[in-house]
Enzyme design. Structure first.
Site, PDB file in Angstrom:
ATOM      1  CG  ASP A   1       1.650  74.666  -5.958  1.00 51.62           C
ATOM      2  OD1 ASP A   1       2.251  73.662  -5.538  1.00 51.62           O
ATOM      3  OD2 ASP A   1       0.540  75.027  -5.524  1.00 51.62           O
ATOM      4  CD  GLU A   2       7.094  78.762  -5.945  1.00 51.38           C
ATOM      5  OE1 GLU A   2       7.177  77.527  -5.791  1.00 51.38           O
ATOM      6  OE2 GLU A   2       6.960  79.566  -5.007  1.00 51.38           O
TER       7      GLU A   2
ATOM      8  CE  LYS B   1       8.545  74.122  -4.412  1.00 48.90           C
ATOM      9  NZ  LYS B   1       7.343  74.897  -4.769  1.00 48.90           N
TER      10      LYS B   1
ATOM     11  N   GLY C   1       3.600  69.062  -3.424  1.00 56.86           N
ATOM     12  CA  GLY C   1       3.267  68.224  -4.579  1.00 56.86           C
ATOM     13  C   GLY C   1       4.132  68.711  -5.716  1.00 56.86           C
ATOM     14  CG  HIS C   2       7.851  69.201  -5.436  1.00 58.28           C
ATOM     15  ND1 HIS C   2       9.069  69.314  -4.837  1.00 58.28           N
ATOM     16  CD2 HIS C   2       7.053  70.117  -4.809  1.00 58.28           C
ATOM     17  CE1 HIS C   2       9.023  70.246  -3.890  1.00 58.28           C
ATOM     18  NE2 HIS C   2       7.813  70.727  -3.840  1.00 58.28           N
TER      19      HIS C   2
ATOM     20  CB  THR D   1      -2.094  70.288   2.455  1.00 58.06           C
ATOM     21  OG1 THR D   1      -1.138  70.016   3.482  1.00 58.06           O
ATOM     22  CG2 THR D   1      -1.558  71.381   1.527  1.00 58.06           C
TER      23      THR D   1
ATOM     24  CD  GLN E   1       5.835  73.377   1.814  1.00 53.76           C
ATOM     25  OE1 GLN E   1       6.808  73.300   2.534  1.00 53.76           O
ATOM     26  NE2 GLN E   1       5.250  72.294   1.336  1.00 53.76           N
TER      27      GLN E   1
ATOM     28  CB  ALA F   1       0.544  68.829  -7.469  1.00 57.67           C
TER      29      ALA F   1
ATOM     30  N   GLY G   1       6.710  75.029 -20.802  1.00 59.12           N
ATOM     31  CA  GLY G   1       5.759  73.918 -20.812  1.00 59.12           C
ATOM     32  C   GLY G   1       6.118  72.958 -19.702  1.00 59.12           C
TER      33      GLY G   1
HETATM   34  P1  GDP Z   1       6.093  72.603  -7.519  1.00 63.13           P
HETATM   35  O1  GDP Z   1       5.287  72.298  -6.300  1.00 63.13           O
HETATM   36  O2  GDP Z   1       6.866  73.875  -7.381  1.00 63.13           O
HETATM   37  O3  GDP Z   1       6.953  71.463  -7.957  1.00 63.13           O
HETATM   38  O4  GDP Z   1       5.030  72.870  -8.686  1.00 63.13           O
HETATM   39  P2  GDP Z   1       3.719  71.982  -8.982  1.00 63.13           P
HETATM   40  O5  GDP Z   1       4.113  70.718  -9.604  1.00 63.13           O
HETATM   41  O6  GDP Z   1       2.837  71.920  -7.798  1.00 63.13           O
HETATM   42  O7  GDP Z   1       2.956  72.950 -10.006  1.00 63.13           O
HETATM   43  C1  GDP Z   1       3.519  73.346 -11.205  1.00 63.13           C
HETATM   44  C2  GDP Z   1       2.565  72.914 -12.327  1.00 63.13           C
HETATM   45  O8  GDP Z   1       2.917  73.575 -13.525  1.00 63.13           O
HETATM   46  C3  GDP Z   1       2.680  71.444 -12.659  1.00 63.13           C
HETATM   47  O9  GDP Z   1       1.439  70.982 -13.103  1.00 63.13           O
HETATM   48  C4  GDP Z   1       3.709  71.403 -13.767  1.00 63.13           C
HETATM   49  O10 GDP Z   1       3.566  70.257 -14.603  1.00 63.13           O
HETATM   50  C5  GDP Z   1       3.356  72.649 -14.516  1.00 63.13           C
HETATM   51  N1  GDP Z   1       4.465  73.334 -15.198  1.00 63.13           N
HETATM   52  C6  GDP Z   1       5.752  73.479 -14.798  1.00 63.13           C
HETATM   53  N2  GDP Z   1       6.416  74.285 -15.627  1.00 63.13           N
HETATM   54  C7  GDP Z   1       5.548  74.676 -16.572  1.00 63.13           C
HETATM   55  C8  GDP Z   1       5.633  75.565 -17.698  1.00 63.13           C
HETATM   56  O11 GDP Z   1       6.657  76.176 -17.990  1.00 63.13           O
HETATM   57  N3  GDP Z   1       4.486  75.740 -18.436  1.00 63.13           N
HETATM   58  C9  GDP Z   1       3.321  75.098 -18.132  1.00 63.13           C
HETATM   59  N4  GDP Z   1       2.266  75.331 -18.901  1.00 63.13           N
HETATM   60  N5  GDP Z   1       3.215  74.275 -17.081  1.00 63.13           N
HETATM   61  C10 GDP Z   1       4.295  74.080 -16.306  1.00 63.13           C
HETATM   62  P1  IMO Z   2       4.790  72.834  -3.005  1.00 60.90           P
HETATM   63  O1  IMO Z   2       6.070  72.275  -2.449  1.00 60.90           O
HETATM   64  C1  IMO Z   2       1.397  75.510  -2.463  1.00 60.90           C
HETATM   65  C2  IMO Z   2      -0.111  76.023   1.613  1.00 60.90           C
HETATM   66  C3  IMO Z   2      -1.489  75.467   1.916  1.00 60.90           C
HETATM   67  C4  IMO Z   2      -1.921  76.426   3.009  1.00 60.90           C
HETATM   68  C5  IMO Z   2      -0.631  76.686   3.777  1.00 60.90           C
HETATM   69  C6  IMO Z   2      -0.453  75.812   5.003  1.00 60.90           C
HETATM   70  O2  IMO Z   2       4.044  71.896  -3.866  1.00 60.90           O
HETATM   71  O3  IMO Z   2       5.024  74.151  -3.634  1.00 60.90           O
HETATM   72  P2  IMO Z   2       0.111  73.258   5.454  1.00 60.90           P
HETATM   73  O4  IMO Z   2      -0.472  72.008   4.879  1.00 60.90           O
HETATM   74  O5  IMO Z   2       1.570  73.413   5.210  1.00 60.90           O
HETATM   75  O6  IMO Z   2      -0.245  73.451   6.885  1.00 60.90           O
HETATM   76  O7  IMO Z   2      -0.629  74.456   4.658  1.00 60.90           O
HETATM   77  O8  IMO Z   2       0.421  76.437   2.856  1.00 60.90           O
HETATM   78  N1  IMO Z   2       0.839  75.040   1.041  1.00 60.90           N
HETATM   79  C7  IMO Z   2       1.218  75.019  -0.245  1.00 60.90           C
HETATM   80  N2  IMO Z   2       0.794  75.771  -1.290  1.00 60.90           N
HETATM   81  N3  IMO Z   2       2.371  74.586  -2.638  1.00 60.90           N
HETATM   82  C8  IMO Z   2       2.813  73.852  -1.601  1.00 60.90           C
HETATM   83  O9  IMO Z   2       3.862  73.013  -1.698  1.00 60.90           O
HETATM   84  C9  IMO Z   2       2.197  74.022  -0.341  1.00 60.90           C
HETATM   85  N4  IMO Z   2       2.362  73.442   0.877  1.00 60.90           N
HETATM   86  C10 IMO Z   2       1.525  74.090   1.708  1.00 60.90           C
HETATM   87  O10 IMO Z   2      -2.319  75.522   0.788  1.00 60.90           O
HETATM   88  O11 IMO Z   2      -2.321  77.644   2.425  1.00 60.90           O
HETATM   89 MG    MG Z   3       3.300  71.890  -5.761  1.00 65.23          MG
END
Ligand code: GDP
Ligand code: IMO
Ligand code: MG
Length: 423
Positions: free
Chosen positions: A13-14, A16, A40-41, A129, A224, A299, A414
């Protein structure tokens, strides 16, 4: 042409999805190499939010190819839902979306097995998940899995039945309360398989090899994060695939000497969803503020994410394992308003100061050692250029660059595509 990688360096959830979308204009092909619908991207543009689970984050750009690689596990039911959402947005995915024949398929019983396994673990659960990821990769390495290419064969349903029957016996063996109606699940599954079959299946390693020869540019999109890697993450609280750079080689068929830039992406603080150790986790008002301002909810599952200070010990480890060449810092805007920021630069490990990630980072072994830095109070979300950044933010960035010895080339301020500063 070399293949560039984009990988999460923390617990996922960085951001990506956002950055792949931003970088897509520079590439011909975007390829997911591991994970599945546990991901969840999130992408935000034109005032609208989109969440992708299995489909690469380049899909909203015209004239780009999006490949689901052999290392990915696909749930046809979730995949169909993703396609339906794209159709609502008038995204013409039929030409641009390709699927590797070697990608494995998540069966309904894989999801049930995930639930049964977690239920049987009680308090020690992984916090999965529940998308069937672990059981599907177990069948892959156990050499029992069903691959995308199999569903083109006449007898694949026999193979399916044998595997699903075995799974049902395994679910019963767990002896936990998992309610299900397999007939109903299978009806939805087989309908979704037909939709999947209407897409283009390819021998993706050959496709990528030829694309490289033609000089096409490729960005591999990780799911991940490094600390969830099956080998290098906080085992057993990890996912079941290699989320690190090596995973791009096995998950796409890319040779190691063909890798170019490795973009490592991290939040200016740290989050984690699910169970497992997290040395810099905050249980106070600061952690609550990060979660609220950063809208830290999963997400995929909607679960609240645990929040804490940036951990440079863990980040340095992730940079080493991945060979990161450029860093991307996300969500600096969320830290606006903190008077003082803390960054963990070392651990106290059983009385010693250490700078590397030890085998065991459970709370009883590890206490973070922090460096304090001055915070900033400006609204960053309207900034588009590095020159607009407040000095304490620049100092924060420079401090991280010095500690990690890698340049931070993109700073995100953002969720929107436009809220991105290229340095
Ligand atoms: P991913 O799984 O690495 O693609 O990341 P996620 O989508 O799960 O989580 C990132 C969350 O941070 C999402 O809700 C994005 O819309 C939000 N986001 C991404 N970049 C920024 C940022 O620079 N600032 C803020 N406030 N939100 C961000
Ligand atoms: P993205 O791509 C954050 C975590 C789960 C759990 C562990 C194992 O959006 O960054 P799994 O369903 O793979 O057996 O779960 O890994 N996890 C994530 N946490 N972002 C994800 O994907 C994740 N995918 C799995 O919460 O701790
Ligand atoms: Mg995510």
């Amino acid at each position: 042409m070399a293949v560039d990688l984009l990988l999460g360096l923390q617990w996922g959830d960085e951001g990506k999805g956002k950055i792949v979308d931003v970088l897509t204009s520079k590439y011909n092909i975007i390829a997911r190499f591991q994970g599945g619908p546990n991901a969840g991207h999130t992408l935000v543009f034109n005032g609208k939010k989109h969440v992708l689970h299995t489909i690469p984050s380049g899909i909203f750009h015209e004239n780009k190819t999006n490949l689901v690689g052999n290392g990915v596990v696909i749930d046809p039911v979730i995949f169909k839902k993703e396609l339906d959402k794209l159709e609502e947005q008038n995204v013409d995915y039929r030409k641009s979306l390709l699927i590797s024949r070697k990608a494995h398929i998540i069966l309904p019983t894989h999801r049930l097995l995930d639930a049964a396994s977690e239920a049987s673990k009680g308090k020690a659960k992984i916090g999965s998940t529940l998308k069937g990821i672990g059981p599907t990769y177990m069948d892959k390495t156990g050499r029992n899995g069903i691959r995308v290419g199999d569903i083109e064969l006449a007898d694949w349903k026999d193979k399916y039945r044998t595997l699903a029957d075995k799974h049902e016996a395994m679910i019963a063996f767990y002896n936990v309360d998992v309610q299900y109606d397999l007939q109903e699940l299978e009806s939805e599954f087989f309908k979704s398989i037909e939709i999947l079959k209407s897409l283009k299946f390819i021998d993706s390693e050959e496709y990528l090899h030829q694309a490289q020869k033609r000089g096409e540019s490729i960005l591999a999109e990780g799911a991940q994060g490094s600390l969830l890697d099956i080998d290098f993450g906080t085992y057993p609280f990890v996912t079941s695939s290699n989320t690190t750079a090596a995973g791009a080689c096995t998950g796409l068929g890319i040779a190691p000497n063909k890798i170019g830039e490795v973009f490592g992406i991290f939040k200016a603080y740290t989050t984690r969803v699910g169970s497992g150790p997290f040395p810099t986790e905050l249980f106070d008002e600061d952690g609550e503020t990060m979660g609220r301002v950063g809208n830290e909810f999963g997400a995929t599952t909607g679960r609240p994410r645990r929040c804490g200070w940036l951990d440079l010990v863990a980040l340095r480890y992730a940079c080493q394992i991945n060979g990161v060449t450029q860093l991307i810092m996300m969500k600096g805007d969320v830290l606006s308003g903190f008077k003082t920021l803390k960054v963990c630069t070392a651990y106290n490990y059983k009385g010693d100061t250490i700078h590397h990630l030890p085998f065991n980072i459970e709370e009883e072994n590890v206490t973070p050692i922090y460096t304090e830095m001055k915070g900033w109070n400006a609204d960053l979300t309207e900034m588009t250029e590095a020159s607009q950044m407040p000095k304490p933010l620049m100092d924060y960035i420079k401090f991280l660059e010095k500690e990690l010895e890698i340049p931070i080339t993109i700073v995100s301020v953002g969720p929107d595509r436009k809220q991105t500063i290229i340095r």
